[in-house]
Design a protein around this motif. Structure first.
Motif, PDB file in Angstrom:
ATOM      1  N   MET A 126       0.851  -1.194   0.000  1.00 12.39           N
ATOM      2  CA  MET A 126       0.000   0.000   0.000  1.00 12.39           C
ATOM      3  C   MET A 126       0.882   1.237   0.000  1.00 12.39           C
ATOM      4  N   LYS A 127       0.555   2.196  -0.837  1.00 15.88           N
ATOM      5  CA  LYS A 127       1.401   3.374  -1.023  1.00 15.88           C
ATOM      6  C   LYS A 127       0.839   4.636  -0.385  1.00 15.88           C
ATOM      7  N   SER A 128      -0.451   4.634  -0.073  1.00 15.32           N
ATOM      8  CA  SER A 128      -1.078   5.851   0.445  1.00 15.32           C
ATOM      9  C   SER A 128      -0.702   6.141   1.890  1.00 15.32           C
ATOM     10  N   HIS A 129      -0.238   5.114   2.631  1.00 12.70           N
ATOM     11  CA  HIS A 129       0.162   5.272   4.028  1.00 12.70           C
ATOM     12  C   HIS A 129       1.388   4.410   4.309  1.00 12.70           C
ATOM     13  N   ASN A 130       2.061   4.689   5.425  1.00  7.60           N
ATOM     14  CA  ASN A 130       3.167   3.850   5.846  1.00  7.60           C
ATOM     15  C   ASN A 130       2.665   2.450   6.177  1.00  7.60           C
ATOM     16  N   PRO A 131       3.500   1.419   5.948  1.00 10.23           N
ATOM     17  CA  PRO A 131       3.083   0.056   6.285  1.00 10.23           C
ATOM     18  C   PRO A 131       2.644  -0.091   7.739  1.00 10.23           C
ATOM     19  N   SER A 132       3.326   0.603   8.666  1.00 10.54           N
ATOM     20  CA  SER A 132       2.960   0.493  10.079  1.00 10.54           C
ATOM     21  C   SER A 132       1.530   0.969  10.323  1.00 10.54           C
ATOM     22  N   TYR A 133       1.112   2.020   9.607  1.00 11.60           N
ATOM     23  CA  TYR A 133      -0.251   2.535   9.718  1.00 11.60           C
ATOM     24  C   TYR A 133      -1.257   1.485   9.246  1.00 11.60           C
ATOM     25  N   ILE A 134      -0.939   0.838   8.116  1.00 10.82           N
ATOM     26  CA  ILE A 134      -1.837  -0.180   7.570  1.00 10.82           C
ATOM     27  C   ILE A 134      -1.925  -1.377   8.507  1.00 10.82           C
ATOM     28  N   PHE A 135      -0.783  -1.801   9.057  1.00 10.70           N
ATOM     29  CA  PHE A 135      -0.789  -2.932   9.988  1.00 10.70           C
ATOM     30  C   PHE A 135      -1.627  -2.623  11.230  1.00 10.70           C
ATOM     31  N   ASN A 136      -1.519  -1.397  11.731  1.00  9.68           N
ATOM     32  CA  ASN A 136      -2.343  -0.997  12.885  1.00  9.68           C
ATOM     33  C   ASN A 136      -3.827  -1.063  12.538  1.00  9.68           C
ATOM     34  N   CYS A 137      -4.171  -0.575  11.347  1.00 10.49           N
ATOM     35  CA  CYS A 137      -5.575  -0.587  10.926  1.00 10.49           C
ATOM     36  C   CYS A 137      -6.088  -2.011  10.739  1.00 10.49           C
ATOM     37  N   LEU A 138      -5.258  -2.874  10.166  1.00  7.14           N
ATOM     38  CA  LEU A 138      -5.657  -4.272   9.997  1.00  7.14           C
ATOM     39  C   LEU A 138      -5.851  -4.951  11.347  1.00  7.14           C
ATOM     40  N   TYR A 139      -4.991  -4.616  12.286  1.00  6.57           N
ATOM     41  CA  TYR A 139      -5.138  -5.201  13.619  1.00  6.57           C
ATOM     42  C   TYR A 139      -6.429  -4.725  14.277  1.00  6.57           C
ATOM     43  N   PHE A 140      -6.768  -3.464  14.014  1.00  6.25           N
ATOM     44  CA  PHE A 140      -8.007  -2.905  14.540  1.00  6.25           C
ATOM     45  C   PHE A 140      -9.219  -3.637  13.953  1.00  6.25           C
ATOM     46  N   THR A 141      -9.248  -3.818  12.636  1.00  7.75           N
ATOM     47  CA  THR A 141     -10.395  -4.489  12.013  1.00  7.75           C
ATOM     48  C   THR A 141     -10.462  -5.954  12.429  1.00  7.75           C
ATOM     49  N   GLN A 142      -9.291  -6.576  12.635  1.00 10.26           N
ATOM     50  CA  GLN A 142      -9.265  -7.955  13.106  1.00 10.26           C
ATOM     51  C   GLN A 142      -9.981  -8.079  14.445  1.00 10.26           C
ATOM     52  N   ASN A 143      -9.694  -7.173  15.347  1.00  2.12           N
ATOM     53  CA  ASN A 143     -10.288  -7.235  16.679  1.00  2.12           C
ATOM     54  C   ASN A 143     -11.717  -6.705  16.691  1.00  2.12           C
ATOM     55  N   LEU A 144     -12.021  -5.757  15.805  1.00  2.00           N
ATOM     56  CA  LEU A 144     -13.397  -5.300  15.694  1.00  2.00           C
ATOM     57  C   LEU A 144     -14.277  -6.442  15.193  1.00  2.00           C
ATOM     58  N   GLY A 145     -13.722  -7.253  14.293  1.00  2.00           N
ATOM     59  CA  GLY A 145     -14.442  -8.438  13.843  1.00  2.00           C
ATOM     60  C   GLY A 145     -14.700  -9.397  14.989  1.00  2.00           C
ATOM     61  N   LEU A 146     -13.723  -9.522  15.888  1.00  2.00           N
ATOM     62  CA  LEU A 146     -13.894 -10.368  17.072  1.00  2.00           C
ATOM     63  C   LEU A 146     -15.004  -9.832  17.971  1.00  2.00           C
ATOM     64  N   THR A 254     -15.109  -8.865  25.483  1.00  8.81           N
ATOM     65  CA  THR A 254     -15.727  -7.587  25.123  1.00  8.81           C
ATOM     66  C   THR A 254     -14.862  -6.438  25.628  1.00  8.81           C
ATOM     67  N   LEU A 255     -14.314  -6.582  26.849  1.00 10.83           N
ATOM     68  CA  LEU A 255     -13.399  -5.587  27.406  1.00 10.83           C
ATOM     69  C   LEU A 255     -12.145  -5.478  26.537  1.00 10.83           C
ATOM     70  N   ASN A 256     -11.618  -6.625  26.136  1.00  5.85           N
ATOM     71  CA  ASN A 256     -10.444  -6.664  25.262  1.00  5.85           C
ATOM     72  C   ASN A 256     -10.691  -5.861  23.986  1.00  5.85           C
ATOM     73  N   ALA A 257     -11.797  -6.128  23.351  1.00  5.07           N
ATOM     74  CA  ALA A 257     -12.109  -5.449  22.093  1.00  5.07           C
ATOM     75  C   ALA A 257     -12.374  -3.958  22.313  1.00  5.07           C
ATOM     76  N   LEU A 258     -13.048  -3.631  23.412  1.00  2.00           N
ATOM     77  CA  LEU A 258     -13.345  -2.230  23.711  1.00  2.00           C
ATOM     78  C   LEU A 258     -12.069  -1.425  23.917  1.00  2.00           C
TER      79      LEU A 258
END
Length: 406
Positions: A126-146, A254-258
């Motif tokens: 991904m070129k629009s953001h730094n890889p670290s930003y994308i990894f953080n966002c993916l981790y967020f969506t992973q846990n939001l899915g949980l 739920t606390l973990n995800a919150l």
């Protein structure tokens, strides 16, 4: 086109795919221990073996996904992974008794491994953001899915587990539609990678110090996930044994995800600072992991479990997304998928061995010994990681002295 540095997949579709996939998988694997022991009347050790095999097949999927992403076609790779996951969840709708539940959990692991590695591999391009930003966002969506999955499970499970498999199938099918319609640009990355490889006269190899750094961070990942998996498997039975309810255990997730939802915006906002201090972020995150398991030695009430989960979650959001960034910074452009596959495969290995190791320790000693063991292996892995980074600094200083002498 490559000079314009266009994203191969629009960020919103990458994150939406991650959210849907992780919601789908969260309908199935978190219930494995309870489902096998309570509904199918299998032993805790057998549940640990099933989780071990599921993670082992996920590891296989991780390695296969990384290899195919680099050597074959990224688009076809992720589409194949989602298809395997969808087909497995479809089969579980009709066959979820013993041993069919375990069998289709293995094929689901392969599909999940391929698609998770593919998502992380896409993030490296991904070129629009730094890889670290994308990894953080993916981790967020992973846990939001949980979060979504866990909440839905609580409402749907009383009507029958079949409905959860139906929902999982619908999730994976939806993701497949998104992949088919929005992920075509991935094969441009494949073409660019092949051209990069053709232009290289020789492959750049890591020096010894960098090699030890990679091994050390992977060792941390392995130990952390062995410990973390106790929360997904054996801690639930421990809480039941001290007269806490299944609802109390679910509330911890739920606390973990919150907490992840709360912390994630701060991580993305301070991404540049955290990337600049990447090693410190990793040290702190891993240390909080160790502290969370040390606290479990004194856990007799839900409040202590909640504090332990808060420490665990803080450590999790600090170190786990940062591992992908740490490895990506040291990976060659033509092998991004391979290295992300290695990270995910080590994660899967930890998830595979975690429940089994935990069950064996509990069966032969006690839960308290298990918590001591988890604290110990995480602390030792941190020390090894610190030493590897010190070795790298020593190596750099020697090179600088050598260059100055010459």
């Amino acid at each position: 086109m490559l000079e314009k540095r266009i994203d191969p997949v629009k960020l919103q579709y990458l994150l939406l795919g991650s959210l849907i996939a992780n919601t789908g998988i969260s309908f199935i694997w978190p219930l494995t221990t309870i489902y096998l022991t309570t509904y199918l009347h299998e032993s805790l050790t057998m549940a640990g073996i099933v989780l071990f095999l599921n993670s082992a097949f996920t590891l296989l999927g991780n390695l296969l996904g990384g290899f195919l992403f680099d050597r074959w076609h990224p688009y076809q790779t992720i589409a194949s992974g989602v298809f395997i996951a969808a087909a497995s969840s479809l089969a579980l709708i009709f066959w979820h008794g013993w041993p069919f539940y375990a069998i289709f959990l293995l094929t689901l692991g392969i599909g999940n491994g391929i698609l998770v590695t593919s998502l992380n591999s896409i993030a490296t391009f991904m070129k629009s953001h730094n890889p670290s930003y994308i990894f953080n966002c993916l981790y967020f969506t992973q846990n939001l899915g949980l979060v979504f999955g866990s909440l839905i499970v609580g409402f749907v499970l009383p009507f029958g587990i079949t409905y959860l498999f139906i929902l999982a199938f619908l999730m994976f099918t939806s993701f497949e539609v998104i992949v088919i319609t929005k992920y075509h640009g991935l094969n441009l990355v494949h073409g660019h990678n092949n051209q990069t490889k053709l232009n290289k006269v020789a492959k750049n190899h890591m020096n010894k110090a960098q090699f030890y750094q990679i091994l050390a961070i992977l060792n941390c990942v392995l130990c952390v996930w062995i410990a973390y998996e106790q929360w997904n498997s054996n801690i639930s039975t421990y809480m039941l044994s001290i007269n806490l309810s299944v609802q109390s255990y679910s509330l911890l997730w739920t606390l973990n995800a919150l907490l992840i939802v709360i912390f994630q915006p701060f991580l993305t906002h301070f991404d540049d600072f955290l990337t600049e201090h990447l090693k410190g972020r990793l040290y702190l995150g891993f240390t909080l992991f160790a502290g969370a398991f040390l606290l479990l030695l004194f856990a007799r009430s839900w409040t202590i479990f909640a504090i332990s989960m808060a420490l665990l979650t803080t450590g999790e959001v600090l170190c786990l997304p940062a591992v992908s960034t740490y490895v990506n910074d040291r990976a060659d452009d033509s092998e991004k998928g391979y290295y992300q596959g290695i990270v995910q495969s080590v994660t899967s290995a930890g998830r595979a061995f975690g429940p089994l190791i935990g069950a064996l320790i509990i069966d032969n000693s006690s839960y308290l010994i298990l918590f001591i063991f988890c604290t110990f292996i995480v602390i030792i892995s941190i020390i090894i990681f610190m030493l590897s980074n010190q070795l790298k600094l020593t190596h750099q200083r020697r090179n600088e002295v050598s260059d100055g002498t010459n």
